[in-house]
Design an enzyme around this catalytic site. Structure first.
Site, PDB file in Angstrom:
ATOM      1  N   SER A  13       0.674  -1.329   0.006  1.00  0.00           N
ATOM      2  CA  SER A  13       0.033  -0.432   0.273  1.00  0.00           C
ATOM      3  C   SER A  13       1.074   1.015   0.345  1.00  0.00           C
ATOM      4  O   SER A  13       2.360   1.509   0.652  1.00  0.00           O
ATOM      5  CB  SER A  13      -0.765  -0.013   1.399  1.00  0.00           C
ATOM      6  N   LYS A  56     -15.530  -1.437   3.475  1.00  0.00           N
ATOM      7  CA  LYS A  56     -15.988   0.317   3.692  1.00  0.00           C
ATOM      8  C   LYS A  56     -17.458   0.233   3.756  1.00  0.00           C
ATOM      9  O   LYS A  56     -18.447   1.558   4.397  1.00  0.00           O
ATOM     10  CB  LYS A  56     -15.807   1.036   2.072  1.00  0.00           C
TER      11      LYS A  56
HETATM   12  P1  NAP Z   1     -16.196  -2.512  -6.012  1.00  0.00           P
HETATM   13  O1  NAP Z   1     -16.977  -2.136  -4.996  1.00  0.00           O
HETATM   14  O2  NAP Z   1     -14.974  -3.607  -6.055  1.00  0.00           O
HETATM   15  O3  NAP Z   1     -16.322  -2.733  -7.399  1.00  0.00           O
HETATM   16  C1  NAP Z   1     -15.575  -2.331  -8.125  1.00  0.00           C
HETATM   17  C2  NAP Z   1     -16.285  -2.903  -9.961  1.00  0.00           C
HETATM   18  O4  NAP Z   1     -15.808  -2.798 -11.032  1.00  0.00           O
HETATM   19  C3  NAP Z   1     -17.801  -4.220  -9.169  1.00  0.00           C
HETATM   20  O5  NAP Z   1     -18.336  -3.553  -9.057  1.00  0.00           O
HETATM   21  C4  NAP Z   1     -18.047  -3.947 -10.946  1.00  0.00           C
HETATM   22  O6  NAP Z   1     -19.516  -3.693 -11.288  1.00  0.00           O
HETATM   23  C5  NAP Z   1     -16.422  -3.693 -11.883  1.00  0.00           C
HETATM   24  N1  NAP Z   1     -15.761  -5.049 -12.149  1.00  0.00           N
HETATM   25  C6  NAP Z   1     -15.071  -5.697 -10.878  1.00  0.00           C
HETATM   26  N2  NAP Z   1     -14.349  -6.985 -12.325  1.00  0.00           N
HETATM   27  C7  NAP Z   1     -14.676  -6.525 -13.474  1.00  0.00           C
HETATM   28  C8  NAP Z   1     -14.446  -6.618 -14.379  1.00  0.00           C
HETATM   29  N3  NAP Z   1     -13.162  -7.873 -14.915  1.00  0.00           N
HETATM   30  N4  NAP Z   1     -14.015  -5.956 -15.200  1.00  0.00           N
HETATM   31  C9  NAP Z   1     -15.600  -5.394 -15.634  1.00  0.00           C
HETATM   32  N5  NAP Z   1     -15.562  -5.002 -14.430  1.00  0.00           N
HETATM   33  C10 NAP Z   1     -15.345  -5.564 -13.361  1.00  0.00           C
HETATM   34  O7  NAP Z   1     -14.197  -1.705  -5.864  1.00  0.00           O
HETATM   35  P2  NAP Z   1     -13.990  -0.146  -5.675  1.00  0.00           P
HETATM   36  O8  NAP Z   1     -14.059   0.345  -5.013  1.00  0.00           O
HETATM   37  O9  NAP Z   1     -15.628   1.137  -6.305  1.00  0.00           O
HETATM   38  O10 NAP Z   1     -12.707   0.347  -6.538  1.00  0.00           O
HETATM   39  C11 NAP Z   1     -12.749   0.484  -8.429  1.00  0.00           C
HETATM   40  C12 NAP Z   1     -11.597   0.508  -8.601  1.00  0.00           C
HETATM   41  O11 NAP Z   1     -11.459   2.030  -7.579  1.00  0.00           O
HETATM   42  C13 NAP Z   1      -9.730  -0.518  -8.245  1.00  0.00           C
HETATM   43  O12 NAP Z   1      -9.166  -0.199  -9.565  1.00  0.00           O
HETATM   44  C14 NAP Z   1     -10.311   0.767  -7.061  1.00  0.00           C
HETATM   45  O13 NAP Z   1      -8.573   0.067  -6.897  1.00  0.00           O
HETATM   46  C15 NAP Z   1      -9.761   1.656  -7.168  1.00  0.00           C
HETATM   47  N6  NAP Z   1     -10.186   3.287  -6.482  1.00  0.00           N
HETATM   48  C16 NAP Z   1      -9.061   3.917  -6.075  1.00  0.00           C
HETATM   49  C17 NAP Z   1      -9.181   4.534  -5.778  1.00  0.00           C
HETATM   50  C18 NAP Z   1      -7.525   5.992  -5.682  1.00  0.00           C
HETATM   51  O14 NAP Z   1      -8.242   7.009  -4.698  1.00  0.00           O
HETATM   52  N7  NAP Z   1      -7.472   6.546  -6.831  1.00  0.00           N
HETATM   53  C19 NAP Z   1      -9.655   4.892  -4.369  1.00  0.00           C
HETATM   54  C20 NAP Z   1     -11.244   3.964  -4.406  1.00  0.00           C
HETATM   55  C21 NAP Z   1     -11.040   2.472  -6.174  1.00  0.00           C
HETATM   56  P3  NAP Z   1     -20.357  -4.681 -12.499  1.00  0.00           P
HETATM   57  O15 NAP Z   1     -20.327  -6.190 -11.752  1.00  0.00           O
HETATM   58  O16 NAP Z   1     -21.327  -4.063 -12.350  1.00  0.00           O
HETATM   59  O17 NAP Z   1     -19.074  -4.453 -14.348  1.00  0.00           O
END
Ligand code: NAP
Length: 408
Positions: A13, A56
């Site tokens: 991290s 979360k």
């Molecule tokens: P999450 O709650 O697991 O949601 C990710 C979403 O992506 C899922 O609901 C799914 O939506 C979709 N998904 C998952 N696997 C997939 C695949 N193989 N192909 C296509 N769609 C897929 O995760 P999150 O917390 O929202 O985070 C999402 C991303 O944002 C991650 O990469 C995380 O590291 C990043 N993030 C970055 C920050 C930052 O500060 N930069 C903060 C938070 C999160 P569907 O099932 O509806 O398709």
């Protein structure tokens, strides 16, 4: 004061490195299994926490109160313990994503955004973009708007990737092709490792605004630190931390003609900056179990080039290392994105007469000038910077560090 990051699998991290700049508190990584969550939240000795996947939402029942933003998003990424021991849940991802949009410089009011993914980060992005006056469409694999009917939204001005597609170690994949979108102005990818996902590189190649999630990560941490410490931290700190992290994470990649000094300069750079050094030719020799001239003689150049692309694909995913490439790596176009995803590419130029030829299968007398003429446009295409290496190696190494503003 004890603070830290709570999650199930935290791996490497960046949060401890970020929080070092933000306040005078210890910052630990708390990897907890779901069955350990309750005891940790009730009896842990922390004063403040950041919360990440998959907790979360799960932490909400343990909070005595939520701030309006956390309430609105139904997600908590920051917890502060009050004097009386109760926990207050905050959401600083909203501020983080707002800061990322602002940094992009895009003018988005009244336009359409596609937000890929329907998880927590997608909720945050949708809330922020709506607040900015955008029409938002969530693209979900199982939703009414999905990856099979993207043609409905060719008028989108912004694409936000809120899925993990393209994230380390599965670099190189992209959730959508940008071919559909003729009105596109920018792409925001919440992923920050690699620094440039395939999606961002596609946006970059089209001259669109392209931002990764590092700014968001730093900005949300800044607001969390304000909640932890109860004091205001100026926004200017975000760019200071961002630049520092970006520099530390970025690979320094050397390209150029065989014998132009990539290995010598690469080793010097690694020594001066405390980074690991990799030479693609050595990696290939090690994996093939034979020398480069022998690979050329027994298997031919095509096989060598495939071995080289394999080596580059492994090394290019790394962060914060120095990579010296083989002189001909520019002859395969796919090597560019593999090296560029996390790296700054520096073309080392050296006079042809000074290039050594011994033990170099393709650098035989009479062929060098011809080789230079055919490769020059390719080096130009790959390079972020060009530097001459006709003087002392030490001098060249210093000039590179100066150019990249890397502190030693
Ligand atoms: P999450 O709650 O697991 O949601 C990710 C979403 O992506 C899922 O609901 C799914 O939506 C979709 N998904 C998952 N696997 C997939 C695949 N193989 N192909 C296509 N769609 C897929 O995760 P999150 O917390 O929202 O985070 C999402 C991303 O944002 C991650 O990469 C995380 O590291 C990043 N993030 C970055 C920050 C930052 O500060 N930069 C903060 C938070 C999160 P569907 O099932 O509806 O398709």
């Amino acid at each position: 004061m004890e603070c830290g990051l709570l999650g199930e699998k935290l791996g490497h991290s960046y949060s401890p490195a970020i929080h070092k700049f933000l306040g005078n508190y210890t910052y630990s990584l708390y990897e907890k299994k779901p069955e350990e969550l309750e005891d940790f939240l009730k009896n842990g000795s922390f004063s403040g926490l950041n919360v990440t996947i998959p907790y979360k939402k799960a932490v909400i029942p343990y909070c005595a109160a939520l701030t309006p933003v956390a309430q609105q998003l139904g997600a908590v990424n920051t917890i502060v313990r009050k004097q009386d021991g109760t926990l207050i849940g905050h959401n600083t991802d909203y501020f983080g994503f707002s800061a990322m949009v602002k940094r992009s410089g895009l003018c988005l009011f009244g336009k359409k955004a596609l937000v890929l993914g329907s998880g927590g980060a997608s909720n945050t992005a949708v809330a922020v973009l709506k607040q900015l006056g955008m029409t938002t469409i969530v693209i979900s694999r199982s939703g009414e708007n999905n990856y099979h009917n993207l043609h409905r939204h060719t008028d989108a001005a912004l694409i936000v990737n809120a899925t993990p597609v393209g994230m380390y170690p599965n670099c190189g994949s992209s959730p959508v092709s940008l071919d559909y979108f003729s009105n596109l102005e920018g792409v925001l990818d919440l992923i920050y490792n690699p620094a440039r996902t395939q999606l961002l590189m596609e946006a970059e190649a089209r001259g669109l605004a392209a931002e990764n999630g590092l700014w968001m990560l730093v900005a949300q941490a800044k607001e969390s630190a304000e909640w932890f410490t109860g004091r205001h931290i100026p926004n200017e700190i975000i760019s200071v931390i961002y630049r520092q992290l970006r520099q530390t994470m970025e690979n320094i990649v050397l390209i150029g003609m065989p014998g132009c000094g990539k290995t010598t300069i690469g080793k010097l750079l690694a020594e001066k900056t405390g980074r690991d050094f990799f030479d693609t030719d050595s990696v290939i020799e090690h994996s093939a179990g034979m020398s480069i001239p022998k690979i050329f003689a027994t298997k031919g150049e095509n096989v060598f080039r495939s071995l080289e692309t394999n080596a580059i694909s492994q090394l290019g995913k790394r962060s914060g290392v120095v990579i010296a490439t083989g002189g001909g790596c520019v002859t395969r176009e796919e090597n560019y994105s593999l090296l560029h995803q996390n790296g700054i590419l520096i073309w080392l130029e050296r006079e042809i007469d000074s290039l050594p030829i011994l033990g170099r299968p393709l650098s035989q007398p009479g062929k060098l000038a011809q080789m230079y003429a055919s490769r020059k446009p390719l080096y130009e295409k790959f390079a972020d910077y060009v530097l001459s290496n006709n003087g002392a190696p030490e001098k060249t190494a210093f000039r590179i560090l100066e150019k990249l503003e890397v502190s030693i």
